[in-house]
Design a protein around this motif. Structure first.
Motif, mmCIF file in Angstrom:
data_model
loop_
_atom_site.group_PDB
_atom_site.id
_atom_site.type_symbol
_atom_site.label_atom_id
_atom_site.label_comp_id
_atom_site.label_asym_id
_atom_site.label_seq_id
_atom_site.Cartn_x
_atom_site.Cartn_y
_atom_site.Cartn_z
ATOM 1 N N TYR A 124 -81.340 -0.553 27.986
ATOM 2 C CA TYR A 124 -81.017 -1.794 27.062
ATOM 3 C C TYR A 124 -81.546 -3.076 27.873
ATOM 4 N N CYS A 125 -81.707 -4.031 27.026
ATOM 5 C CA CYS A 125 -82.448 -5.378 27.495
ATOM 6 C C CYS A 125 -81.510 -6.291 28.359
ATOM 7 N N CYS A 126 -79.972 -6.018 27.683
ATOM 8 C CA CYS A 126 -79.160 -6.761 28.430
ATOM 9 C C CYS A 126 -77.892 -5.883 28.365
ATOM 10 N N PRO A 131 -88.040 0.305 26.212
ATOM 11 C CA PRO A 131 -87.522 -0.224 25.241
ATOM 12 C C PRO A 131 -86.260 -0.346 24.980
ATOM 13 N N CYS A 132 -85.347 -1.437 24.554
ATOM 14 C CA CYS A 132 -84.111 -1.494 24.679
ATOM 15 C C CYS A 132 -83.643 -0.723 23.611
ATOM 16 N N ASP A 133 -82.761 0.188 23.458
ATOM 17 C CA ASP A 133 -82.139 1.328 22.362
ATOM 18 C C ASP A 133 -81.348 0.416 21.401
ATOM 19 N N TYR A 134 -80.997 -0.856 21.640
ATOM 20 C CA TYR A 134 -80.335 -1.572 20.523
ATOM 21 C C TYR A 134 -81.211 -2.261 19.746
ATOM 22 N N CYS A 135 -81.907 -3.198 20.148
ATOM 23 C CA CYS A 135 -82.815 -4.077 19.374
ATOM 24 C C CYS A 135 -84.369 -3.761 19.728
ATOM 25 N N GLY A 136 -85.005 -2.801 20.331
ATOM 26 C CA GLY A 136 -86.122 -2.279 20.547
ATOM 27 C C GLY A 136 -86.921 -3.336 21.433
ATOM 28 N N GLU A 192 -74.940 -6.895 27.297
ATOM 29 C CA GLU A 192 -74.568 -7.114 25.759
ATOM 30 C C GLU A 192 -74.930 -6.026 24.865
ATOM 31 N N HIS A 193 -76.181 -5.892 24.825
ATOM 32 C CA HIS A 193 -76.371 -4.723 23.871
ATOM 33 C C HIS A 193 -76.091 -3.290 24.276
ATOM 34 N N ALA A 194 -76.103 -3.020 25.474
ATOM 35 C CA ALA A 194 -75.406 -1.898 26.198
ATOM 36 C C ALA A 194 -73.955 -1.595 25.537
HETATM 37 ZN ZN LIG Z 1 -81.750 -5.515 23.317
#
Ligand SMILES: [Zn+2]
Length: 69
Positions: free
Chosen positions: A58-60, A37-42, A62-64
């Motif tokens: 993270y998924c990308c 799971p992305c730590d920012y958006c899930g 940018e979210h990192a």
């Molecule tokens: Zn994300």
């Protein structure tokens, strides 16, 4: 009595063919990848596509960067 033997022989061949086909299909299936799971958006992303940053995933990129304190 002969027909019973013939029927069971056909059933046996059919069962063997079915088993072989199922084994081949299992081999062709893509392996289930570990999702993180992305730590920012899930959002869940495959482990090899996730962006690892400071021990978190993270998924990308940018979210990192957005998840910085
Ligand atoms: Zn994300």
């Amino acid at each position: 009595m002969k027909i019973i033997f013939l029927l069971s022989a056909i059933l046996l061949i059919w069962w063997i063919l079915k088993t072989l086909r199922r084994n081949r299909m299992t081999d062709a299936e893509p392996r289930i990848r570990n999702m993180l799971p992305c730590d920012y958006c899930g959002l869940h992303v495959p482990e090899d596509e996730a962006v690892q940053h400071q021990g978190r995933s993270y998924c990308c990129r940018e979210h990192a960067e957005r998840n910085q304190p």
